[in-house]
Design a protein around this motif. Structure first.
Motif, mmCIF file in Angstrom:
data_model
loop_
_atom_site.group_PDB
_atom_site.id
_atom_site.type_symbol
_atom_site.label_atom_id
_atom_site.label_comp_id
_atom_site.label_asym_id
_atom_site.label_seq_id
_atom_site.Cartn_x
_atom_site.Cartn_y
_atom_site.Cartn_z
ATOM 1 N N THR A 198 6.437 13.133 12.974
ATOM 2 C CA THR A 198 6.269 12.548 11.651
ATOM 3 C C THR A 198 5.238 11.433 11.733
ATOM 4 O O THR A 198 5.303 10.580 12.608
ATOM 5 N N VAL A 199 4.291 11.472 10.807
ATOM 6 C CA VAL A 199 3.218 10.485 10.772
ATOM 7 C C VAL A 199 3.175 9.890 9.371
ATOM 8 O O VAL A 199 3.211 10.622 8.386
ATOM 9 N N GLU A 200 3.112 8.587 9.276
ATOM 10 C CA GLU A 200 3.010 7.922 7.980
ATOM 11 C C GLU A 200 1.575 7.454 7.783
ATOM 12 O O GLU A 200 1.045 6.695 8.581
ATOM 13 N N LEU A 201 0.953 7.958 6.733
ATOM 14 C CA LEU A 201 -0.439 7.611 6.445
ATOM 15 C C LEU A 201 -0.539 6.891 5.112
ATOM 16 O O LEU A 201 0.118 7.278 4.150
ATOM 17 N N PRO A 202 -1.391 5.874 5.040
ATOM 18 C CA PRO A 202 -1.627 5.253 3.730
ATOM 19 C C PRO A 202 -2.441 6.209 2.865
ATOM 20 O O PRO A 202 -3.218 7.013 3.379
ATOM 21 N N GLU A 240 -4.636 14.954 2.100
ATOM 22 C CA GLU A 240 -4.967 16.362 1.879
ATOM 23 C C GLU A 240 -6.051 16.831 2.837
ATOM 24 O O GLU A 240 -5.991 17.951 3.359
ATOM 25 N N VAL A 241 -7.012 15.976 3.102
ATOM 26 C CA VAL A 241 -8.072 16.325 4.056
ATOM 27 C C VAL A 241 -7.479 16.457 5.458
ATOM 28 O O VAL A 241 -7.785 17.405 6.190
ATOM 29 N N ASN A 242 -6.589 15.543 5.820
ATOM 30 C CA ASN A 242 -5.941 15.620 7.135
ATOM 31 C C ASN A 242 -5.106 16.886 7.277
ATOM 32 O O ASN A 242 -5.115 17.526 8.336
ATOM 33 N N LEU A 243 -4.380 17.264 6.236
ATOM 34 C CA LEU A 243 -3.597 18.503 6.287
ATOM 35 C C LEU A 243 -4.512 19.718 6.446
ATOM 36 O O LEU A 243 -4.201 20.650 7.190
ATOM 37 N N TRP A 244 -5.646 19.715 5.745
ATOM 38 C CA TRP A 244 -6.602 20.813 5.885
ATOM 39 C C TRP A 244 -7.114 20.882 7.324
ATOM 40 O O TRP A 244 -7.197 21.967 7.907
ATOM 41 N N MET A 245 -7.450 19.727 7.889
ATOM 42 C CA MET A 245 -7.946 19.695 9.269
ATOM 43 C C MET A 245 -6.881 20.229 10.231
ATOM 44 O O MET A 245 -7.194 21.000 11.142
ATOM 45 N N MET A 294 0.843 -1.176 0.000
ATOM 46 C CA MET A 294 0.000 0.000 0.000
ATOM 47 C C MET A 294 0.888 1.238 0.000
ATOM 48 O O MET A 294 1.849 1.331 0.738
ATOM 49 N N LYS A 295 0.564 2.206 -0.829
ATOM 50 C CA LYS A 295 1.304 3.460 -0.924
ATOM 51 C C LYS A 295 1.048 4.288 0.328
ATOM 52 O O LYS A 295 -0.083 4.374 0.805
ATOM 53 N N THR A 296 2.104 4.879 0.888
ATOM 54 C CA THR A 296 1.945 5.735 2.062
ATOM 55 C C THR A 296 2.607 7.079 1.805
ATOM 56 O O THR A 296 3.416 7.226 0.900
ATOM 57 N N ILE A 297 2.242 8.047 2.616
ATOM 58 C CA ILE A 297 2.843 9.372 2.554
ATOM 59 C C ILE A 297 3.220 9.772 3.967
ATOM 60 O O ILE A 297 2.531 9.427 4.927
ATOM 61 N N VAL A 298 4.340 10.467 4.103
ATOM 62 C CA VAL A 298 4.816 10.893 5.408
ATOM 63 C C VAL A 298 4.469 12.370 5.586
ATOM 64 O O VAL A 298 4.757 13.194 4.728
ATOM 65 N N LEU A 299 3.823 12.683 6.697
ATOM 66 C CA LEU A 299 3.415 14.046 7.015
ATOM 67 C C LEU A 299 3.924 14.434 8.387
ATOM 68 O O LEU A 299 4.210 13.578 9.215
ATOM 69 N N LYS A 300 3.987 15.721 8.633
ATOM 70 C CA LYS A 300 4.244 16.221 9.974
ATOM 71 C C LYS A 300 2.901 16.625 10.561
ATOM 72 O O LYS A 300 2.149 17.377 9.943
ATOM 73 N N ASP A 301 2.589 16.118 11.762
ATOM 74 C CA ASP A 301 1.322 16.499 12.371
ATOM 75 C C ASP A 301 1.487 17.808 13.136
ATOM 76 O O ASP A 301 2.562 18.406 13.145
ATOM 77 N N ILE A 302 0.421 18.273 13.769
ATOM 78 C CA ILE A 302 0.458 19.579 14.426
ATOM 79 C C ILE A 302 1.446 19.631 15.589
ATOM 80 O O ILE A 302 1.832 20.705 16.005
ATOM 81 N N THR A 303 1.858 18.489 16.098
ATOM 82 C CA THR A 303 2.848 18.467 17.173
ATOM 83 C C THR A 303 4.263 18.325 16.617
ATOM 84 O O THR A 303 5.197 18.125 17.347
ATOM 85 N N LYS A 304 4.395 18.433 15.288
ATOM 86 C CA LYS A 304 5.668 18.346 14.571
ATOM 87 C C LYS A 304 6.233 16.927 14.537
ATOM 88 O O LYS A 304 7.382 16.715 14.206
#
Length: 78
Positions: free
Chosen positions: A13-17, A65-70, A1-11
């Protein structure tokens, strides 16, 4: 499954599918109504959907993208 790594609001790193979310799921996640959702897209304040078919009859949003908007909405309240 393809995943993307993001930084959450607490800085952290979070990996999301990568998952396509249909409109009703986006409405549930964000609390926006259908009309508010499309109005925010028109204003450039919410990510545009991805066309799943050539006709554009089926669309979905990327969960990342929805998570980043939130997260951006949460940061704006501070």
């Amino acid at each position: 499954m393809k995943t993307i790594v993001l930084k959450d609001i607490t800085k952290n790193t979070v990996e999301l599918p990568l998952i396509f979310l249909r409109r009703k799921a986006v409405e549930q996640m964000t609390g926006l109504s259908k009309s508010s959702l499309y109005q925010q897209i028109q204003l450039g304040e919410f990510p545009a959907p991805v066309q799943l078919t050539k006709t554009g009859m089926a669309v979905a949003w990327l969960n990342t993208e929805v998570n980043l908007w939130m997260q951006s909405r949460i940061q704006q309240r501070k």
